[in-house]
Design a protein around this motif. Structure first.
Motif, PDB file in Angstrom:
ATOM      1  N   HIS A  64       0.803  -1.248   0.080  1.00  0.00           N
ATOM      2  CA  HIS A  64      -0.067   0.078   0.069  1.00  0.00           C
ATOM      3  C   HIS A  64       0.702   1.360   0.000  1.00  0.00           C
ATOM      4  O   HIS A  64       0.586   2.322  -0.751  1.00  0.00           O
ATOM      5  N   THR A  65       1.864   1.259   0.978  1.00  0.00           N
ATOM      6  CA  THR A  65       2.962   2.213   0.833  1.00  0.00           C
ATOM      7  C   THR A  65       3.650   2.717  -0.467  1.00  0.00           C
ATOM      8  O   THR A  65       3.573   3.688  -0.870  1.00  0.00           O
ATOM      9  N   GLN A  68       0.925   3.992  -2.997  1.00  0.00           N
ATOM     10  CA  GLN A  68       0.844   5.396  -2.573  1.00  0.00           C
ATOM     11  C   GLN A  68       1.879   5.978  -3.275  1.00  0.00           C
ATOM     12  O   GLN A  68       1.953   7.317  -3.724  1.00  0.00           O
ATOM     13  N   ASN A  72       2.133   9.109  -6.198  1.00  0.00           N
ATOM     14  CA  ASN A  72       2.467  10.672  -5.923  1.00  0.00           C
ATOM     15  C   ASN A  72       3.277  11.083  -7.200  1.00  0.00           C
ATOM     16  O   ASN A  72       3.637  12.368  -7.021  1.00  0.00           O
TER      17      ASN A  72
END
Length: 73
Positions: A64-65, A68, A72
């Motif tokens: 998930h990190t 993300q 970005n």
């Protein structure tokens, strides 16, 4: 220091005669009871499952990190 006795509740189940005999022999060898063997075995399985759940959660968090971070850019 006080020693607290754990809360216990009786459980009744049927098992193979061979399994019961083997558990009895194992308990005798380790100078313990069949009940103690079953409790320790259950604790071991629960511990292993919790570790597996934690690892899965860590991997999910890591993915998930990373997702993300890539979004970005």
């Amino acid at each position: 220091m006080t020693i607290n006795e754990p809360n216990r509740k009786a459980v009744c189940f049927h098992c193979d005669v061979d399994i019961k005999y083997s558990l009895a022999q194992l308990a005798k060898y380790h100078k313990t009871t069949i009940t103690n063997l079953l409790e320790e075995g259950a604790k071991l399985i629960i511990s292993q499952q919790l570790k597996h759940i934690r690892n899965t959660q860590l991997n999910t968090d890591h993915l998930h990190t990373n997702l993300q971070s890539s979004l970005n850019w």
